[in-house]
Design a protein around this motif. Structure first.
Motif, short mmCIF file in Angstrom:
data_model
loop_
_atom_site.label_atom_id
_atom_site.label_comp_id
_atom_site.label_asym_id
_atom_site.label_seq_id
_atom_site.Cartn_x
_atom_site.Cartn_y
_atom_site.Cartn_z
N SER A 58 0.83 -1.20 0.00
CA SER A 58 0.00 0.00 0.00
C SER A 58 0.86 1.25 0.00
N VAL A 59 0.23 2.37 -0.30
CA VAL A 59 0.91 3.67 -0.25
C VAL A 59 1.11 4.06 1.21
N GLN A 60 2.35 4.31 1.59
CA GLN A 60 2.67 4.70 2.96
C GLN A 60 2.62 6.23 3.06
N ALA A 61 1.49 6.75 3.53
CA ALA A 61 1.26 8.20 3.51
C ALA A 61 2.32 8.95 4.29
N GLY A 62 2.74 8.42 5.44
CA GLY A 62 3.75 9.10 6.25
C GLY A 62 5.05 9.29 5.49
N LYS A 63 5.49 8.26 4.80
CA LYS A 63 6.73 8.36 4.03
C LYS A 63 6.58 9.31 2.84
N GLU A 64 5.41 9.30 2.24
CA GLU A 64 5.20 10.17 1.08
C GLU A 64 5.22 11.64 1.50
N PHE A 65 4.61 11.96 2.63
CA PHE A 65 4.60 13.35 3.09
C PHE A 65 5.96 13.78 3.63
N ALA A 66 6.82 12.83 3.93
CA ALA A 66 8.16 13.17 4.41
C ALA A 66 9.17 13.33 3.28
N ASN A 67 8.75 13.06 2.06
CA ASN A 67 9.65 13.12 0.90
C ASN A 67 9.60 14.52 0.29
N PHE A 68 10.70 15.25 0.37
CA PHE A 68 10.73 16.63 -0.11
C PHE A 68 10.43 16.73 -1.60
N ARG A 69 10.87 15.76 -2.39
CA ARG A 69 10.66 15.82 -3.84
C ARG A 69 9.18 15.80 -4.18
N ASN A 70 8.37 15.20 -3.33
CA ASN A 70 6.93 15.20 -3.58
C ASN A 70 6.36 16.62 -3.54
N TYR A 71 6.88 17.45 -2.66
CA TYR A 71 6.41 18.82 -2.58
C TYR A 71 6.88 19.64 -3.78
N VAL A 72 8.07 19.33 -4.27
CA VAL A 72 8.53 19.96 -5.51
C VAL A 72 7.58 19.59 -6.65
N ASP A 73 7.22 18.31 -6.73
CA ASP A 73 6.27 17.86 -7.75
C ASP A 73 4.94 18.58 -7.62
N LEU A 74 4.45 18.69 -6.40
CA LEU A 74 3.15 19.31 -6.14
C LEU A 74 3.11 20.75 -6.64
N PHE A 75 4.09 21.54 -6.25
CA PHE A 75 4.04 22.97 -6.55
C PHE A 75 4.42 23.29 -7.98
N ARG A 76 5.33 22.51 -8.57
CA ARG A 76 5.66 22.79 -9.97
C ARG A 76 4.51 22.38 -10.89
N ALA A 77 3.81 21.30 -10.55
CA ALA A 77 2.66 20.89 -11.35
C ALA A 77 1.52 21.89 -11.20
N LEU A 78 1.32 22.37 -9.98
CA LEU A 78 0.26 23.36 -9.75
C LEU A 78 0.55 24.65 -10.51
N ALA A 79 1.78 25.17 -10.36
CA ALA A 79 2.14 26.42 -11.04
C ALA A 79 2.18 26.24 -12.55
#
Length: 222
Positions: A58-79
Motif C-alpha cells: 500500500s501507499v505509505q502516507a507518512g513516508k510520502e509526506f516526508a519526501n521533499f521531492r513530492n512537494y517539488v512535484d506538487l508545486f511545480r505541477a500546480l504552477a
C-alpha cells in the motif's frame, strides 16, 4: 498565427519547463549536495525500525509526506498547470477555444507520460501522486482534486496498492468536480490522465510503483 489565438511565450515556456521537467533529474545534484546518512545500527535492524511487511504494498502516507521531492512535484505541477491554462495560450472565440483546449490536453498528456513512465531495461510505471494533485488543482482552478486526495488518504488503509490508490483518486474527483461545478471537459481530461497509468499498467501487466529515495529496485510495487 490566427488572430483569434494568442500565445504568451514566457508563460507557455515556463509552464512547459515546470510540467515536463522529469522528476529523476532532481537526483542529479545528489552527488554534490549529498546528505550523509547514518547507517542503521544493529539494534535498529533487530527491532525492525523503519521496516514494513513485505506483503504490504500500500501507499505509505507518512513516508510520502516526508519526501521533499513530492512537494517539488506538487508545486511545480500546480504552477505549471495554472500558467498553461490561464496564460500560456488564450482564445477569443469558441472555435479557437476548442483548439486551445486540445493543445493544452496534449501538453498535459505528454507531461504525465514523462513523469510516470521510465524505460530502462524494462518499462516501469510510477504513481506520481503529488504531481497529479498539483496538476489537477492548477489546471482546474478549484479544489476538487485536493478534496478527492484528502478523501483518498482517509480510505488509504483499505487501498491495497498504488494502482488502486490512483484509481480511487481519479474516481473520487468526479463527484467533487460536480459539487464544485467544474468544467466537465477539463474534469474528464483530469480524470482520464490519472486513470491512464493504472490502465497502461493493467494492459502491459506491469506494476505501478512508488518513487523511492533508494534505487529503483527498492520501489514499492503493486
Amino acid at each position: 498565427m490566427p488572430d483569434n489565438l494568442t500565445i504568451n511565450w514566457p508563460y507557455l515556456l515556463a509552464a512547459l519547463a515546470m510540467l515536463w521537467f522529469p522528476r529523476q533529474w532532481l537526483r542529479t545534484g545528489r552527488s554534490i549536495l549529498k546528505r550523509r546518512r547514518k547507517p542503521d545500527g544493529a539494534l535498529e535492524r533487530l527491532a525492525g525500525i523503519g521496516a514494513r511487511d513485505p506483503d504490504d504494498r500500500s501507499v505509505q502516507a507518512g513516508k510520502e509526506f516526508a519526501n521533499f521531492r513530492n512537494y517539488v512535484d506538487l508545486f511545480r505541477a500546480l504552477a505549471g498547470g495554472y500558467c498553461l491554462v490561464q496564460y500560456g495560450i488564450t482564445a477569443s472565440d469558441v472555435d479557437a477555444a476548442q483548439i486551445v483546449f486540445l493543445v493544452q490536453s496534449l501538453v498535459l498528456l505528454i507531461a504525465v507520460l514523462i513523469q510516470t513512465i521510465r524505460i530502462d531495461e524494462r518499462v516501469s510505471y510510477y504513481a506520481a501522486i503529488f504531481y497529479f494533485v498539483g496538476l489537477n488543482v492548477g489546471v482546474s482552478g478549484h479544489y476538487a482534486g485536493l478534496f478527492a486526495f484528502a478523501l483518498t488518504l482517509a480510505i488509504n488503509p483499505v487501498i491495497p496498492n498504488p494502482r488502486m490508490f490512483l484509481t480511487a483518486y481519479a474516481l473520487l474527483m468526479l463527484p467533487f468536480g460536480f459539487a464544485f461545478n467544474a468544467d466537465y471537459q477539463q474534469l474528464a481530461v483530469n480524470v482520464g490522465l490519472v486513470l491512464l497509468i493504472p490502465l497502461l499498467s493493467l494492459l502491459t501487466k506491469r506494476p505501478v510503483v512508488i518513487f523511492s529515495r533508494k534505487s529503483k529496485a527498492t520501489a514499492v510495487a503493486t
